[in-house]
Design a protein around this motif. Structure first.
Motif, PDB file in Angstrom:
ATOM      1  N   THR A   6       0.706  -1.061  -0.066  1.00  0.00           N
ATOM      2  CA  THR A   6      -0.164  -0.037   0.118  1.00  0.00           C
ATOM      3  C   THR A   6       1.084   1.267   0.227  1.00  0.00           C
ATOM      4  O   THR A   6       0.433   2.456  -0.019  1.00  0.00           O
ATOM      5  CB  THR A   6      -0.823   0.056   1.378  1.00  0.00           C
ATOM      6  OG1 THR A   6      -0.087  -0.231   2.586  1.00  0.00           O
ATOM      7  CG2 THR A   6      -1.825  -0.952   1.192  1.00  0.00           C
ATOM      8  N   LEU A   7       2.054   1.062   0.036  1.00  0.00           N
ATOM      9  CA  LEU A   7       3.091   2.209   0.061  1.00  0.00           C
ATOM     10  C   LEU A   7       3.027   2.880  -1.506  1.00  0.00           C
ATOM     11  O   LEU A   7       3.498   2.018  -2.266  1.00  0.00           O
ATOM     12  CB  LEU A   7       4.405   1.770   0.823  1.00  0.00           C
ATOM     13  CG  LEU A   7       5.472   3.116   0.899  1.00  0.00           C
ATOM     14  CD1 LEU A   7       4.983   3.547   2.169  1.00  0.00           C
ATOM     15  CD2 LEU A   7       6.949   2.177   1.124  1.00  0.00           C
ATOM     16  N   GLU A   8       3.130   4.101  -1.548  1.00  0.00           N
ATOM     17  CA  GLU A   8       3.402   4.706  -2.811  1.00  0.00           C
ATOM     18  C   GLU A   8       4.753   4.522  -3.550  1.00  0.00           C
ATOM     19  O   GLU A   8       5.439   4.689  -2.993  1.00  0.00           O
ATOM     20  CB  GLU A   8       2.749   6.139  -2.922  1.00  0.00           C
ATOM     21  CG  GLU A   8       3.718   7.296  -2.046  1.00  0.00           C
ATOM     22  CD  GLU A   8       3.333   8.594  -2.338  1.00  0.00           C
ATOM     23  OE1 GLU A   8       3.546   9.112  -3.399  1.00  0.00           O
ATOM     24  OE2 GLU A   8       2.804   9.005  -1.348  1.00  0.00           O
ATOM     25  N   PRO A   9       4.763   4.147  -4.708  1.00  0.00           N
ATOM     26  CA  PRO A   9       5.748   3.869  -5.348  1.00  0.00           C
ATOM     27  C   PRO A   9       6.978   4.874  -5.223  1.00  0.00           C
ATOM     28  O   PRO A   9       8.222   4.583  -5.026  1.00  0.00           O
ATOM     29  CB  PRO A   9       5.616   3.708  -6.817  1.00  0.00           C
ATOM     30  CG  PRO A   9       4.080   3.304  -6.764  1.00  0.00           C
ATOM     31  CD  PRO A   9       3.391   3.947  -5.630  1.00  0.00           C
ATOM     32  N   LEU A  10       6.670   6.230  -5.003  1.00  0.00           N
ATOM     33  CA  LEU A  10       7.801   7.179  -4.789  1.00  0.00           C
ATOM     34  C   LEU A  10       8.701   6.884  -3.674  1.00  0.00           C
ATOM     35  O   LEU A  10       9.738   7.391  -3.670  1.00  0.00           O
ATOM     36  CB  LEU A  10       7.049   8.603  -4.755  1.00  0.00           C
ATOM     37  CG  LEU A  10       7.708   9.819  -4.392  1.00  0.00           C
ATOM     38  CD1 LEU A  10       8.837  10.199  -5.794  1.00  0.00           C
ATOM     39  CD2 LEU A  10       7.048  11.067  -3.880  1.00  0.00           C
ATOM     40  N   LEU A  11       8.009   6.182  -2.721  1.00  0.00           N
ATOM     41  CA  LEU A  11       8.635   5.954  -1.401  1.00  0.00           C
ATOM     42  C   LEU A  11       9.423   4.729  -1.395  1.00  0.00           C
ATOM     43  O   LEU A  11      10.115   4.315  -0.451  1.00  0.00           O
ATOM     44  CB  LEU A  11       7.672   5.869  -0.236  1.00  0.00           C
ATOM     45  CG  LEU A  11       7.028   7.435   0.053  1.00  0.00           C
ATOM     46  CD1 LEU A  11       5.986   7.377   1.097  1.00  0.00           C
ATOM     47  CD2 LEU A  11       8.038   8.369   0.262  1.00  0.00           C
ATOM     48  N   THR A  96       8.324  21.653   1.853  1.00  0.00           N
ATOM     49  CA  THR A  96       8.315  21.333   0.456  1.00  0.00           C
ATOM     50  C   THR A  96       7.898  20.053   0.390  1.00  0.00           C
ATOM     51  O   THR A  96       8.442  19.307   1.208  1.00  0.00           O
ATOM     52  CB  THR A  96       9.524  21.569  -0.295  1.00  0.00           C
ATOM     53  OG1 THR A  96      10.337  22.816  -0.127  1.00  0.00           O
ATOM     54  CG2 THR A  96       9.787  21.243  -1.573  1.00  0.00           C
ATOM     55  N   LYS A  97       7.266  19.414  -0.482  1.00  0.00           N
ATOM     56  CA  LYS A  97       6.569  18.262  -0.641  1.00  0.00           C
ATOM     57  C   LYS A  97       7.780  17.494  -1.455  1.00  0.00           C
ATOM     58  O   LYS A  97       8.480  17.660  -2.095  1.00  0.00           O
ATOM     59  CB  LYS A  97       5.538  18.149  -1.746  1.00  0.00           C
ATOM     60  CG  LYS A  97       4.117  18.638  -1.261  1.00  0.00           C
ATOM     61  CD  LYS A  97       2.997  18.268  -2.058  1.00  0.00           C
ATOM     62  CE  LYS A  97       1.764  18.811  -1.267  1.00  0.00           C
ATOM     63  NZ  LYS A  97       1.194  18.111  -0.215  1.00  0.00           N
ATOM     64  N   LEU A 102      12.859  16.242  -4.218  1.00  0.00           N
ATOM     65  CA  LEU A 102      13.756  15.032  -4.954  1.00  0.00           C
ATOM     66  C   LEU A 102      14.449  15.887  -6.117  1.00  0.00           C
ATOM     67  O   LEU A 102      15.759  15.264  -6.384  1.00  0.00           O
ATOM     68  CB  LEU A 102      13.106  14.159  -5.378  1.00  0.00           C
ATOM     69  CG  LEU A 102      12.819  13.032  -4.452  1.00  0.00           C
ATOM     70  CD1 LEU A 102      11.705  11.920  -4.949  1.00  0.00           C
ATOM     71  CD2 LEU A 102      13.853  12.328  -3.637  1.00  0.00           C
ATOM     72  N   SER A 103      14.116  16.680  -6.672  1.00  0.00           N
ATOM     73  CA  SER A 103      14.612  17.296  -7.963  1.00  0.00           C
ATOM     74  C   SER A 103      15.485  18.563  -7.765  1.00  0.00           C
ATOM     75  O   SER A 103      16.073  19.222  -8.555  1.00  0.00           O
ATOM     76  CB  SER A 103      13.509  17.494  -9.108  1.00  0.00           C
ATOM     77  OG  SER A 103      12.663  18.722  -8.293  1.00  0.00           O
ATOM     78  N   MET A 104      15.412  19.160  -6.437  1.00  0.00           N
ATOM     79  CA  MET A 104      16.131  20.260  -6.117  1.00  0.00           C
ATOM     80  C   MET A 104      17.613  19.727  -5.910  1.00  0.00           C
ATOM     81  O   MET A 104      18.039  18.880  -5.550  1.00  0.00           O
ATOM     82  CB  MET A 104      15.437  20.599  -4.809  1.00  0.00           C
ATOM     83  CG  MET A 104      14.230  21.317  -5.248  1.00  0.00           C
ATOM     84  SD  MET A 104      13.338  21.941  -3.368  1.00  0.00           S
ATOM     85  CE  MET A 104      13.257  23.460  -3.786  1.00  0.00           C
ATOM     86  N   ASP A 105      18.387  20.919  -5.836  1.00  0.00           N
ATOM     87  CA  ASP A 105      19.779  20.963  -5.643  1.00  0.00           C
ATOM     88  C   ASP A 105      20.206  20.617  -3.950  1.00  0.00           C
ATOM     89  O   ASP A 105      19.199  21.173  -3.145  1.00  0.00           O
ATOM     90  CB  ASP A 105      20.558  21.869  -6.277  1.00  0.00           C
ATOM     91  CG  ASP A 105      20.610  21.842  -7.646  1.00  0.00           C
ATOM     92  OD1 ASP A 105      20.568  20.735  -8.218  1.00  0.00           O
ATOM     93  OD2 ASP A 105      20.625  22.789  -8.393  1.00  0.00           O
ATOM     94  N   GLY A 106      21.191  20.516  -3.666  1.00  0.00           N
ATOM     95  CA  GLY A 106      21.797  20.817  -2.096  1.00  0.00           C
ATOM     96  C   GLY A 106      21.780  19.556  -1.224  1.00  0.00           C
ATOM     97  O   GLY A 106      21.993  19.531  -0.039  1.00  0.00           O
ATOM     98  N   TRP A 107      21.587  18.305  -2.055  1.00  0.00           N
ATOM     99  CA  TRP A 107      21.556  17.091  -1.051  1.00  0.00           C
ATOM    100  C   TRP A 107      23.057  16.793  -0.767  1.00  0.00           C
ATOM    101  O   TRP A 107      24.107  17.230  -1.384  1.00  0.00           O
ATOM    102  CB  TRP A 107      20.984  16.122  -1.917  1.00  0.00           C
ATOM    103  CG  TRP A 107      19.617  16.017  -2.326  1.00  0.00           C
ATOM    104  CD1 TRP A 107      18.843  16.671  -3.258  1.00  0.00           C
ATOM    105  CD2 TRP A 107      18.538  15.214  -1.551  1.00  0.00           C
ATOM    106  NE1 TRP A 107      17.597  16.628  -3.064  1.00  0.00           N
ATOM    107  CE2 TRP A 107      17.352  15.649  -2.013  1.00  0.00           C
ATOM    108  CE3 TRP A 107      18.667  14.704  -0.378  1.00  0.00           C
ATOM    109  CZ2 TRP A 107      16.127  15.438  -1.650  1.00  0.00           C
ATOM    110  CZ3 TRP A 107      17.379  14.147  -0.079  1.00  0.00           C
ATOM    111  CH2 TRP A 107      16.187  14.601  -0.601  1.00  0.00           C
TER     112      TRP A 107
END
Length: 114
Positions: A6-11, A96-97, A102-107
């Motif tokens: 039941t966990l969404e694929p993004l996770l 931020t969602k 995920l698409s942002m810089d700074g990780w």
């Protein structure tokens, strides 16, 4: 009885990462107070693999409950984590969602060493 994921694929990629139990906050290095943070919130659903439920990974963060420190930032959707063969984190100025973060810089990588 068949078990349904039941966990969404993004996770799903987050579920690959191991839990990190450190003697300090894995983001800022604070030694106290410490809390276990569920990288995937407990109510987000379940992931099943080979007939077993995959446990949700946790990371050591600073803060009292989820009201202060890095733990509070994570619950406020400002501190996010991802698993890319190693844990990484990003701290944002505004809530931020996750799918946007995920698409942002700074990780930055989490140092799981001493």
């Amino acid at each position: 009885m068949a078990r349904v994921t039941t966990l969404e694929p993004l996770l799903w990629p987050l579920m690959e990462g191991p839990s990190v139990d450190a003697g300090r906050c894995v983001v800022c290095g604070a030694a106290w107070p410490l809390n276990r943070h569920h990288v995937v919130r407990r109510g987000a659903g379940r992931l099943w693999r080979d007939g077993r439920e995959v446990p949700k990974p946790t990371l050591t963060l600073c803060g009292m409950g989820n009201a202060s420190g890095c733990h509070a930032l994570a619950h406020a959707n400002r501190l996010h984590f991802r698993w890319v063969g190693r844990w990484e984190w990003v701290l944002l100025d505004e809530p931020t969602k996750y799918h946007v973060a995920l698409s942002m810089d700074g990780w930055r990588p989490i140092d799981v060493g001493g």
